[in-house]
Design a protein around this motif. Structure first.
Motif, PDB file in Angstrom:
ATOM      1  N   THR A 376       0.847  -1.203   0.000  1.00  0.00           N
ATOM      2  CA  THR A 376       0.000   0.000   0.000  1.00  0.00           C
ATOM      3  C   THR A 376       0.877   1.246   0.000  1.00  0.00           C
ATOM      4  OG1 THR A 376       0.036   0.145   2.400  1.00  0.00           O
ATOM      5  CG2 THR A 376      -1.726  -1.180   1.450  1.00  0.00           C
ATOM      6  N   LEU A 377       0.251   2.385  -0.245  1.00  0.00           N
ATOM      7  CA  LEU A 377       0.986   3.649  -0.191  1.00  0.00           C
ATOM      8  C   LEU A 377       1.565   3.870   1.199  1.00  0.00           C
ATOM      9  CD1 LEU A 377       1.854   6.369  -1.420  1.00  0.00           C
ATOM     10  CD2 LEU A 377      -0.407   7.261  -0.826  1.00  0.00           C
ATOM     11  N   SER A 378       0.811   3.500   2.226  1.00  0.00           N
ATOM     12  CA  SER A 378       1.362   3.749   3.565  1.00  0.00           C
ATOM     13  C   SER A 378       2.574   2.843   3.827  1.00  0.00           C
ATOM     14  CB  SER A 378       0.286   3.675   4.642  1.00  0.00           C
ATOM     15  OG  SER A 378       0.097   2.381   5.051  1.00  0.00           O
ATOM     16  N   ASP A 379       2.600   1.627   3.254  1.00  0.00           N
ATOM     17  CA  ASP A 379       3.826   0.796   3.357  1.00  0.00           C
ATOM     18  C   ASP A 379       5.001   1.528   2.698  1.00  0.00           C
ATOM     19  OD1 ASP A 379       2.264  -1.231   4.395  1.00  0.00           O
ATOM     20  OD2 ASP A 379       2.268  -2.464   2.565  1.00  0.00           O
ATOM     21  N   VAL A 380       4.748   2.106   1.515  1.00  0.00           N
ATOM     22  CA  VAL A 380       5.822   2.802   0.786  1.00  0.00           C
ATOM     23  C   VAL A 380       6.361   3.950   1.635  1.00  0.00           C
ATOM     24  CG1 VAL A 380       6.333   4.259  -1.223  1.00  0.00           C
ATOM     25  CG2 VAL A 380       4.913   2.206  -1.507  1.00  0.00           C
ATOM     26  N   LEU A 381       5.438   4.734   2.212  1.00  0.00           N
ATOM     27  CA  LEU A 381       5.861   5.903   2.982  1.00  0.00           C
ATOM     28  C   LEU A 381       6.628   5.484   4.239  1.00  0.00           C
ATOM     29  CD1 LEU A 381       2.641   8.091   2.518  1.00  0.00           C
ATOM     30  CD2 LEU A 381       4.859   8.382   1.380  1.00  0.00           C
ATOM     31  N   GLN A 382       6.226   4.348   4.817  1.00  0.00           N
ATOM     32  CA  GLN A 382       6.917   3.880   6.024  1.00  0.00           C
ATOM     33  C   GLN A 382       8.328   3.377   5.690  1.00  0.00           C
ATOM     34  OE1 GLN A 382       4.641   1.226   8.452  1.00  0.00           O
ATOM     35  NE2 GLN A 382       6.387   0.803   9.801  1.00  0.00           N
ATOM     36  N   ILE A 383       8.437   2.614   4.615  1.00  0.00           N
ATOM     37  CA  ILE A 383       9.767   2.121   4.204  1.00  0.00           C
ATOM     38  C   ILE A 383      10.670   3.311   3.875  1.00  0.00           C
ATOM     39  CG2 ILE A 383      11.009   0.822   2.414  1.00  0.00           C
ATOM     40  CD1 ILE A 383       8.444  -0.975   2.240  1.00  0.00           C
ATOM     41  N   ASP A 384      10.083   4.293   3.208  1.00  0.00           N
ATOM     42  CA  ASP A 384      10.842   5.503   2.856  1.00  0.00           C
ATOM     43  C   ASP A 384      11.352   6.185   4.120  1.00  0.00           C
ATOM     44  OD1 ASP A 384      11.592   7.735   0.992  1.00  0.00           O
ATOM     45  OD2 ASP A 384      10.069   8.807   2.156  1.00  0.00           O
ATOM     46  N   ALA A 385      10.468   6.380   5.096  1.00  0.00           N
ATOM     47  CA  ALA A 385      10.861   7.097   6.319  1.00  0.00           C
ATOM     48  C   ALA A 385      11.935   6.312   7.082  1.00  0.00           C
ATOM     49  CB  ALA A 385       9.631   7.332   7.199  1.00  0.00           C
ATOM     50  N   GLU A 386      11.759   4.994   7.185  1.00  0.00           N
ATOM     51  CA  GLU A 386      12.740   4.197   7.946  1.00  0.00           C
ATOM     52  C   GLU A 386      14.084   4.157   7.224  1.00  0.00           C
ATOM     53  OE1 GLU A 386      11.246   0.466   9.466  1.00  0.00           O
ATOM     54  OE2 GLU A 386       9.313   1.388   9.976  1.00  0.00           O
ATOM     55  N   SER A 387      14.048   4.109   5.905  1.00  0.00           N
ATOM     56  CA  SER A 387      15.306   4.106   5.146  1.00  0.00           C
ATOM     57  C   SER A 387      16.045   5.421   5.329  1.00  0.00           C
ATOM     58  CB  SER A 387      15.037   3.904   3.647  1.00  0.00           C
ATOM     59  OG  SER A 387      14.299   2.741   3.440  1.00  0.00           O
ATOM     60  N   ARG A 388      15.278   6.516   5.327  1.00  0.00           N
ATOM     61  CA  ARG A 388      15.911   7.832   5.523  1.00  0.00           C
ATOM     62  C   ARG A 388      16.583   7.889   6.894  1.00  0.00           C
ATOM     63  NH1 ARG A 388      13.844  11.969   1.709  1.00  0.00           N
ATOM     64  NH2 ARG A 388      12.616  10.750   0.269  1.00  0.00           N
ATOM     65  N   ALA A 389      15.922   7.326   7.902  1.00  0.00           N
ATOM     66  CA  ALA A 389      16.509   7.336   9.251  1.00  0.00           C
ATOM     67  C   ALA A 389      17.803   6.517   9.277  1.00  0.00           C
ATOM     68  CB  ALA A 389      15.497   6.801  10.258  1.00  0.00           C
ATOM     69  N   LEU A 390      17.786   5.359   8.597  1.00  0.00           N
ATOM     70  CA  LEU A 390      18.996   4.523   8.546  1.00  0.00           C
ATOM     71  C   LEU A 390      20.140   5.263   7.852  1.00  0.00           C
ATOM     72  CD1 LEU A 390      17.571   1.030   7.475  1.00  0.00           C
ATOM     73  CD2 LEU A 390      18.932   1.517   9.527  1.00  0.00           C
ATOM     74  N   SER A 391      19.832   5.925   6.756  1.00  0.00           N
ATOM     75  CA  SER A 391      20.870   6.654   6.021  1.00  0.00           C
ATOM     76  C   SER A 391      21.433   7.780   6.869  1.00  0.00           C
ATOM     77  CB  SER A 391      20.315   7.262   4.731  1.00  0.00           C
ATOM     78  OG  SER A 391      19.715   6.274   3.971  1.00  0.00           O
ATOM     79  N   ALA A 392      20.534   8.484   7.565  1.00  0.00           N
ATOM     80  CA  ALA A 392      20.993   9.596   8.413  1.00  0.00           C
ATOM     81  C   ALA A 392      21.946   9.078   9.489  1.00  0.00           C
ATOM     82  CB  ALA A 392      19.792  10.309   9.035  1.00  0.00           C
ATOM     83  N   GLU A 393      21.648   7.896  10.046  1.00  0.00           N
ATOM     84  CA  GLU A 393      22.549   7.306  11.057  1.00  0.00           C
ATOM     85  C   GLU A 393      23.912   7.008  10.449  1.00  0.00           C
ATOM     86  OE1 GLU A 393      20.994   3.713  12.892  1.00  0.00           O
ATOM     87  OE2 GLU A 393      19.121   4.776  13.324  1.00  0.00           O
ATOM     88  N   LEU A 394      23.899   6.437   9.242  1.00  0.00           N
ATOM     89  CA  LEU A 394      25.173   6.119   8.585  1.00  0.00           C
ATOM     90  C   LEU A 394      25.987   7.385   8.318  1.00  0.00           C
ATOM     91  CD1 LEU A 394      24.182   3.349   5.980  1.00  0.00           C
ATOM     92  CD2 LEU A 394      25.460   3.076   8.113  1.00  0.00           C
ATOM     93  N   ILE A 395      25.272   8.463   7.996  1.00  0.00           N
ATOM     94  CA  ILE A 395      25.981   9.721   7.709  1.00  0.00           C
ATOM     95  C   ILE A 395      26.609  10.268   8.992  1.00  0.00           C
ATOM     96  CG2 ILE A 395      25.634  12.134   7.016  1.00  0.00           C
ATOM     97  CD1 ILE A 395      23.599  11.006   4.927  1.00  0.00           C
ATOM     98  N   VAL A 396      25.878  10.153  10.087  1.00  0.00           N
ATOM     99  CA  VAL A 396      26.439  10.602  11.363  1.00  0.00           C
ATOM    100  C   VAL A 396      27.699   9.796  11.679  1.00  0.00           C
ATOM    101  CG1 VAL A 396      26.048  10.677  13.864  1.00  0.00           C
ATOM    102  CG2 VAL A 396      24.252  11.438  12.293  1.00  0.00           C
TER     103      VAL A 396
END
Ligand code: NAD
Ligand code: MG
Length: 407
Positions: A376-396
């Motif tokens: 669903t769209l909400s699955d897409v938005l959730q995967i997107d948000a969690e991936s962004r958080a993971l990337s931000a951690e890697l950048i830190v």
């Protein structure tokens, strides 16, 4: 009798594609009317666009921007109503009186309104490739259900679309076309096409944004420099044309004159050529299935002279290989690929990450992110948000380390 004008909404009218779309509209007074123009934060440019095109609505991303736009439009005498926020974007993308929506917001921020236009059965001029990359299956299914026509504005996909038989263009089953063999996406190679690998760590955002053939927004300019853009485009093409990634090749073509090619089994190869100017695909999309003047100088082959082609260098440009792997994996991988890239590019543009770390952050995020395929769209938005958080951690984690690929 002349035909009634077509009613257009431009999502992201203040960006590079948005401004070029308005330039094409200005060439055809009376042929198009503007329902809505939208912007993130540039209220001054949106106000001047409102004065020229008198839209019914002007939409800013947030309330502060809307207040600013209101004050800029005070005393203009316009009937334009100022709105803000995602619900307003969705409303102007799906309003019954709108025929055509130019989807030209950059990045994942464009997904919800673009999908709303598709679901409402509009003619959708798709520049915002990230929305299709994120929600490919849902997006194409919505188009099939609503009867929306999706007209690719990305120059490569627009070229491919033009190289398909007319009666197959608006259907989404191109790989089943009689005699279809493969697609070749061309890529300019970006500003660092010939730069030795050891100099990649030092390149600045300004150098990365100085594209040799196209003037574009900063995010897509960096994507072109890393070749992540071609990875996104490979995913885009595989959803849009229902073609497996194995049948999509990438060839470097520094002049950006051949915008892409379709190979047929009998040995025929159809290509679309033109000067590198986004007004050509924009005019094609606006007028399809007719053709209108785009204001673009016609191609002079003799003056162009040479057309060159090379294989892409996947070692210097790992972003392309990561994009191909995400296209092959499908499921959540394209969402993760796109999200990690957006976060890494923003950090690079803010001076927090080196150029070579962009593909490293994408690879690291793809390795650590394990998500089921979205339904669903909400699955897409959730995967997107969690991936962004993971990337931000890697950048830190990467911050503080010397510029270079992550271990
Ligand atoms: P840009 O940065 O110049 O413009 C982006 C537009 O989106 C602006 O109007 C901005 O106000 C709006 N926007 C940004 N963030 C937003 C948010 N959070 N909410 C609402 N609106 C927001 O980008 P561009 O170069 O015009 O690219 C737009 C899209 O077209 C991208 O998806 C890009 O990949 C694609 N595209 C661009 C080109 C090109 O030549 N510029 C070519 C092919 C594809
Ligand atoms: Mg492109």
């Amino acid at each position: 009798m002349s035909r009634p004008s077509r009613c257009v909404t431009i999502l992201g009218s203040t960006g590079s594609i948005g401004v070029n779309t308005l330039r094409v509209l200005a060439e055809h007074p009376g042929k198009f009317s503007v329902h809505a123009l939208t912007a993130n934060s540039n209220s001054a440019l949106l106000a001047s666009q409102c004065r020229e095109f008198s839209p019914r609505y002007a939409v800013m991303r947030d309330a502060a921007g809307a207040v600013q736009l209101q004050s800029e439009l005070k005393n203009s005498g316009l009937a334009t109503e100022v709105l803000y926020g995602q619900a307003a974007l969705t409303a102007v993308a799906s309003a019954p009186e709108v025929d055509t929506v130019m989807a030209a917001i950059v990045g994942g921020a464009g997904l919800v309104p673009t999908l709303a236009a598709v679901t409402a059965g509009k003619k959708v001029l798709l520049a915002n490739k990230e929305s299709l990359v994120m929600a490919g299956d849902l997006f194409m299914e919505a188009a099939r259900n609503s009867g929306a026509a999706i007209l690719p504005i990305d120059s490569e996909h627009n070229a491919i679309f033009q190289c398909l038989p007319m009666n197959a263009q608006a259907r989404f089953e191109h790989s089943h076309l009689s005699g279809f063999e493969k697609i070749v996406l061309t890529a300019s190679g970006g500003p660092f096409r010939a730069l030795p690998a050891e100099q990649f760590a030092q390149v600045s955002p300004e150098q990365a944004c100085a594209h040799p053939n196209w003037v574009m927004g900063r995010k897509i300019s960096v994507d072109s420099a890393t070749l992540v853009n071609k990875g996104l485009e490979l995913i885009e093409a595989s959803y849009l044309f229902a073609v497996p990634p194995a049948r999509i090749e990438v060839v470097i073509h520094p002049q950006s004159i051949i915008h892409s090619l379709v190979y047929y089994r009998d040995g025929s190869v159809l290509a679309q050529l033109g000067n590198p100017d986004m007004r050509t695909p924009i005019a094609f999309g606006l007028a399809w299935p007719e053709r209108i003047h785009a204001g673009v100088e016609l191609l002079d082959l003799v003056r162009t002279g040479r057309l060159e082609f090379q294989a892409p260098d996947l070692e210097r440009f790992p972003g392309l290989a990561l994009g191909r792997a995400a296209a092959e994996a499908r499921g959540a991988s394209p969402i993760v690929f796109n999200a990690a890239n957006e976060v890494a590019v923003a950090a690079f543009l803010a001076g927090q990450l080196s150029f070579v770390q962009i593909p490293a952050i994408i690879a690291g995020t793809l390795e650590s992110a394990v998500f089921p395929a979205p339904l669903t769209l909400s699955d897409v938005l959730q995967i997107d948000a969690e991936s962004r958080a993971l990337s931000a951690e890697l950048i830190v984690k990467a911050a503080g380390k010397s510029a270079g690929p992550l271990p």
